[in-house]
Design a protein around this motif. Structure first.
Motif, PDB file in Angstrom:
ATOM      1  N   GLY A  36     123.841 101.279  61.695  1.00  0.00           N
ATOM      2  CA  GLY A  36     123.163 102.067  63.627  1.00  0.00           C
ATOM      3  C   GLY A  36     123.482 103.214  64.372  1.00  0.00           C
ATOM      4  N   CYS A  37     122.723 103.123  65.509  1.00  0.00           N
ATOM      5  CA  CYS A  37     122.504 103.914  66.420  1.00  0.00           C
ATOM      6  C   CYS A  37     123.714 103.696  67.414  1.00  0.00           C
ATOM      7  CB  CYS A  37     121.357 104.189  67.779  1.00  0.00           C
ATOM      8  SG  CYS A  37     121.311 105.565  68.388  1.00  0.00           S
ATOM      9  N   CYS A  38     125.049 104.579  67.568  1.00  0.00           N
ATOM     10  CA  CYS A  38     125.925 104.785  68.701  1.00  0.00           C
ATOM     11  C   CYS A  38     125.308 103.790  70.266  1.00  0.00           C
ATOM     12  CB  CYS A  38     127.022 106.267  68.389  1.00  0.00           C
ATOM     13  SG  CYS A  38     125.815 107.195  68.905  1.00  0.00           S
ATOM     14  N   TRP A  39     124.155 104.727  70.506  1.00  0.00           N
ATOM     15  CA  TRP A  39     123.960 104.462  71.739  1.00  0.00           C
ATOM     16  C   TRP A  39     123.190 102.624  71.997  1.00  0.00           C
ATOM     17  CZ3 TRP A  39     124.770 106.176  76.211  1.00  0.00           C
ATOM     18  CH2 TRP A  39     124.026 106.081  76.607  1.00  0.00           C
ATOM     19  N   VAL A  40     122.797 102.506  70.716  1.00  0.00           N
ATOM     20  CA  VAL A  40     122.552 100.742  70.685  1.00  0.00           C
ATOM     21  C   VAL A  40     124.454  99.916  71.685  1.00  0.00           C
ATOM     22  CG1 VAL A  40     122.073  98.640  69.401  1.00  0.00           C
ATOM     23  CG2 VAL A  40     121.043 100.752  68.781  1.00  0.00           C
ATOM     24  N   GLY A  43     123.598  99.440  75.496  1.00  0.00           N
ATOM     25  CA  GLY A  43     122.116  99.714  76.162  1.00  0.00           C
ATOM     26  C   GLY A  43     121.004  99.621  74.492  1.00  0.00           C
ATOM     27  N   GLY A  44     121.009 101.209  73.886  1.00  0.00           N
ATOM     28  CA  GLY A  44     120.132 101.979  73.882  1.00  0.00           C
ATOM     29  C   GLY A  44     118.936 101.842  74.641  1.00  0.00           C
ATOM     30  N   CYS A  45     117.964 103.035  74.178  1.00  0.00           N
ATOM     31  CA  CYS A  45     116.429 103.856  75.178  1.00  0.00           C
ATOM     32  C   CYS A  45     115.805 102.102  74.769  1.00  0.00           C
ATOM     33  CB  CYS A  45     115.987 104.582  74.074  1.00  0.00           C
ATOM     34  SG  CYS A  45     117.191 105.647  73.759  1.00  0.00           S
ATOM     35  N   THR A  46     114.770 102.017  76.224  1.00  0.00           N
ATOM     36  CA  THR A  46     114.104 101.463  76.233  1.00  0.00           C
ATOM     37  C   THR A  46     112.955 100.455  75.629  1.00  0.00           C
ATOM     38  OG1 THR A  46     112.944 102.230  77.861  1.00  0.00           O
ATOM     39  CG2 THR A  46     114.691 101.434  79.092  1.00  0.00           C
ATOM     40  N   MET A  47     112.697 101.800  74.839  1.00  0.00           N
ATOM     41  CA  MET A  47     111.784 101.427  73.513  1.00  0.00           C
ATOM     42  C   MET A  47     112.179 101.525  72.010  1.00  0.00           C
ATOM     43  SD  MET A  47     112.053 104.882  73.927  1.00  0.00           S
ATOM     44  CE  MET A  47     112.109 106.205  72.380  1.00  0.00           C
ATOM     45  N   CYS A  48     113.240 101.261  72.381  1.00  0.00           N
ATOM     46  CA  CYS A  48     113.365 101.787  70.538  1.00  0.00           C
ATOM     47  C   CYS A  48     113.945 100.226  69.839  1.00  0.00           C
ATOM     48  CB  CYS A  48     115.001 101.837  70.470  1.00  0.00           C
ATOM     49  SG  CYS A  48     115.771 102.938  68.590  1.00  0.00           S
ATOM     50  N   GLY A  49     113.450 100.140  69.402  1.00  0.00           N
ATOM     51  CA  GLY A  49     113.618  98.540  67.992  1.00  0.00           C
ATOM     52  C   GLY A  49     114.675  98.939  66.759  1.00  0.00           C
ATOM     53  N   TYR A  50     115.209 100.186  66.585  1.00  0.00           N
ATOM     54  CA  TYR A  50     115.565 100.544  65.397  1.00  0.00           C
ATOM     55  C   TYR A  50     116.846  99.908  65.359  1.00  0.00           C
ATOM     56  CZ  TYR A  50     113.055 104.608  64.954  1.00  0.00           C
ATOM     57  OH  TYR A  50     111.405 105.026  65.342  1.00  0.00           O
ATOM     58  N   ARG A  51     117.515  99.203  66.671  1.00  0.00           N
ATOM     59  CA  ARG A  51     118.817  98.467  66.018  1.00  0.00           C
ATOM     60  C   ARG A  51     118.010  96.796  64.502  1.00  0.00           C
ATOM     61  NH1 ARG A  51     119.369  96.428  71.878  1.00  0.00           N
ATOM     62  NH2 ARG A  51     117.765  97.876  72.627  1.00  0.00           N
ATOM     63  N   THR A  84     117.084 107.102  59.145  1.00  0.00           N
ATOM     64  CA  THR A  84     118.107 106.349  59.548  1.00  0.00           C
ATOM     65  C   THR A  84     118.126 105.199  60.858  1.00  0.00           C
ATOM     66  OG1 THR A  84     120.058 106.876  60.579  1.00  0.00           O
ATOM     67  CG2 THR A  84     120.153 107.930  58.783  1.00  0.00           C
ATOM     68  N   SER A  85     119.043 104.485  61.287  1.00  0.00           N
ATOM     69  CA  SER A  85     118.173 103.580  62.429  1.00  0.00           C
ATOM     70  C   SER A  85     118.760 104.972  64.108  1.00  0.00           C
ATOM     71  CB  SER A  85     118.316 102.225  62.308  1.00  0.00           C
ATOM     72  OG  SER A  85     118.690 101.943  61.283  1.00  0.00           O
ATOM     73  N   GLY A  86     119.199 105.797  63.695  1.00  0.00           N
ATOM     74  CA  GLY A  86     120.233 106.752  64.409  1.00  0.00           C
ATOM     75  C   GLY A  86     120.381 108.201  64.263  1.00  0.00           C
ATOM     76  N   SER A  87     121.220 108.425  64.286  1.00  0.00           N
ATOM     77  CA  SER A  87     121.701 109.947  63.545  1.00  0.00           C
ATOM     78  C   SER A  87     122.342 110.521  62.634  1.00  0.00           C
ATOM     79  CB  SER A  87     123.088 110.452  65.216  1.00  0.00           C
ATOM     80  OG  SER A  87     121.814 110.573  66.348  1.00  0.00           O
ATOM     81  N   SER A 116     118.929 113.760  64.648  1.00  0.00           N
ATOM     82  CA  SER A 116     120.101 113.306  65.223  1.00  0.00           C
ATOM     83  C   SER A 116     119.537 113.514  66.626  1.00  0.00           C
ATOM     84  CB  SER A 116     121.324 114.288  64.506  1.00  0.00           C
ATOM     85  OG  SER A 116     122.507 113.789  65.115  1.00  0.00           O
ATOM     86  N   ARG A 117     120.907 112.600  67.294  1.00  0.00           N
ATOM     87  CA  ARG A 117     121.008 112.835  68.518  1.00  0.00           C
ATOM     88  C   ARG A 117     121.789 114.154  68.348  1.00  0.00           C
ATOM     89  NH1 ARG A 117     120.926 108.596  72.350  1.00  0.00           N
ATOM     90  NH2 ARG A 117     122.751 109.925  73.523  1.00  0.00           N
ATOM     91  N   PRO A 118     121.720 114.588  69.810  1.00  0.00           N
ATOM     92  CA  PRO A 118     122.355 115.983  69.952  1.00  0.00           C
ATOM     93  C   PRO A 118     123.787 116.189  69.753  1.00  0.00           C
ATOM     94  CG  PRO A 118     121.723 115.378  72.001  1.00  0.00           C
ATOM     95  CD  PRO A 118     121.575 114.216  70.938  1.00  0.00           C
ATOM     96  N   HIS A 152     116.303 105.670  79.536  1.00  0.00           N
ATOM     97  CA  HIS A 152     117.825 105.533  79.362  1.00  0.00           C
ATOM     98  C   HIS A 152     118.554 105.931  77.916  1.00  0.00           C
ATOM     99  CE1 HIS A 152     121.006 102.746  77.910  1.00  0.00           C
ATOM    100  NE2 HIS A 152     121.412 102.800  79.999  1.00  0.00           N
ATOM    101  N   LYS A 153     117.626 107.361  77.622  1.00  0.00           N
ATOM    102  CA  LYS A 153     118.282 108.410  76.478  1.00  0.00           C
ATOM    103  C   LYS A 153     119.693 108.491  76.626  1.00  0.00           C
ATOM    104  CE  LYS A 153     116.747 109.278  72.551  1.00  0.00           C
ATOM    105  NZ  LYS A 153     115.319 109.300  72.218  1.00  0.00           N
ATOM    106  N   GLY A 154     120.231 108.827  77.941  1.00  0.00           N
ATOM    107  CA  GLY A 154     122.324 108.626  77.311  1.00  0.00           C
ATOM    108  C   GLY A 154     122.447 109.882  76.713  1.00  0.00           C
TER     109      GLY A 154
HETATM  110  S1  SF4 Z   1     115.783 105.614  70.427  1.00  0.00           S
HETATM  111 FE1  SF4 Z   1     117.065 106.716  68.644  1.00  0.00          FE
HETATM  112  S2  SF4 Z   1     118.871 107.454  69.971  1.00  0.00           S
HETATM  113 FE2  SF4 Z   1     117.160 105.882  71.256  1.00  0.00          FE
HETATM  114  S3  SF4 Z   1     118.315 104.092  70.248  1.00  0.00           S
HETATM  115 FE3  SF4 Z   1     117.550 104.360  68.942  1.00  0.00          FE
HETATM  116  S4  SF4 Z   1     117.928 105.229  67.759  1.00  0.00           S
HETATM  117 FE4  SF4 Z   1     119.432 105.278  69.238  1.00  0.00          FE
END
Ligand code: SF4
Ligand SMILES: [Zn+2]
Length: 330
Positions: A36-40, A43-51, A84-87, A116-118, A152-154
């Motif tokens: 999973g995405c390291c940013w989760v 708290g992750g992004c406000t719209m992301c259900g990828y977790r 993937t569910s992130g990068s 990928s995240r930057p 809340h993209k980080g």
């Molecule tokens: S939108 Fe991308 S960066 Fe943000 S929490 Fe989801 S997978 Fe991670």
């Protein structure tokens, strides 16, 4: 509750059409289960259900089994998209040795794509990436305030610009994702934001994909939506973004909205949704603004919606407020 999903199976795989080298081709899309995405963790992004599509403790062996599964269903499509569910370039999600095997497995493809995240885009990680690759970057918005407070993209738009420029310097392609209507924005603010963001992304992008916000389960946006404080964007707004951008950017403009036509996704009145989404799909391939021509009576309702939001200064779901008001009065 114990998660019954196997870490050695793909989350999903399907076939669709996309563009490669200026022509429409068959594409295979595979969604891998990873850690999973390291940013989760932040708290992750406000719209992301990828977790929901990621697990913990996915091993190298599991990932290789997922690759085998994908290869058993691969029919030589010229374009392969590996999500993937992130990068994809985060070693914790897809270790370098596994990435090398995936690149090798699809080395005969005309085009591959991953996201990928930057922070994972460096000269070192790019050194292994084949020249057929397109890297997708989730810029969402070029407004740092929107990225920080609303998404809340980080990371900042400058981080994406740096990553995009580096990818181009390595001779690879960039697909930039923009988010149409992040939370706390009115419909007209979101149209302006998407147009401005596309102009920001154009110099380092080959393609710009505008993703209208789709309310996913378990997200912060879902809570707002349930309280009537968010309405997914109108398809008219997406069409308006393309109308304003068409012919003024060099990148290919595209959108393949998930959940289009449903209450959680981009939608119009219900009667014209299919036609409007088909128009967006046609435009994504042809880039001809004539393909965006759609007619429906709800166009004037959309204009009135933009106006009422502007006057009231609220991004709340005005249709829903109106319906609730009627229910309360009944
Ligand atoms: S939108 Fe991308 S960066 Fe943000 S929490 Fe989801 S997978 Fe991670
Ligand atoms: Zn309509």
């Amino acid at each position: 509750m114990k998660d019954k999903r196997s870490p050695s199976q793909l989350e999903a795989l399907w076939k669709e059409s996309d563009m490669s080298d200026g022509h429409k081709v068959d594409a295979m899309v595979m969604i891998m289960r990873t850690n999973g995405c390291c940013w989760v963790r932040n708290g992750g992004c406000t719209m992301c259900g990828y977790r929901e599509a990621s697990l913990s403790h996915v091993t190298e062996d599991d990932l290789l089994k997922q690759l085998e599964e994908a290869l058993s269903r691969y029919k030589g499509e010229p374009f392969v998209k590996i999500y993937t569910s992130g990068s994809f370039l985060d070693d914790n999600e897809v270790p370098r040795s596994v990435r090398a095997k995936i690149f090798e497995a699809f080395s005969g493809c005309e085009r591959i794509l991953f996201e990928s995240r930057p922070e994972f885009i460096t000269p070192d990680t790019l050194a292994d990436v084949p020249k057929t690759a397109t890297i997708a970057l989730g810029l969402e918005s070029s407004d740092p305030e929107v990225l920080e407070r609303s998404v809340h993209k980080g990371f900042t738009p400058d981080d994406i610009q740096r990553a995009g420029t580096l990818i181009k310097e390595h001779g690879l392609m960039v697909r930039t994702y923009l988010l149409l209507k992040p939370p706390f924005m009115t419909e007209s603010m979101s149209i302006e934001d998407a147009v401005r963001s596309a102009r920001f992304a154009d110099p380092f992008s080959d393609e710009i994909s505008v993703n209208p916000l789709n309310v996913q389960r378990g997200t912060y946006v879902e809570r707002l939506w349930k309280r009537g404080e968010f309405r997914s964007p109108w398809i008219w707004s997406l069409i308006e973004v393309f109308r304003q951008l068409s012919g003024t950017v060099h990148s290919r403009l595209m959108s393949s909205p998930s959940g289009g036509g449903a209450a959680r996704g981009v939608h119009n009145c219900g009667e014209c949704d299919r036609r409007a989404l088909d128009a967006v799909e046609r435009f994504s391939f042809t880039q001809d603004s004539a393909d965006l021509e759609v007619e429906c009576g709800c166009w004037s309702q959309w204009r009135a919606y933009l106006e009422s939001e502007r006057m009231l200064g609220t991004p709340a779901d005005l249709d829903r407020d109106f319906e609730n008001e009627l229910i309360l009065r009944m």
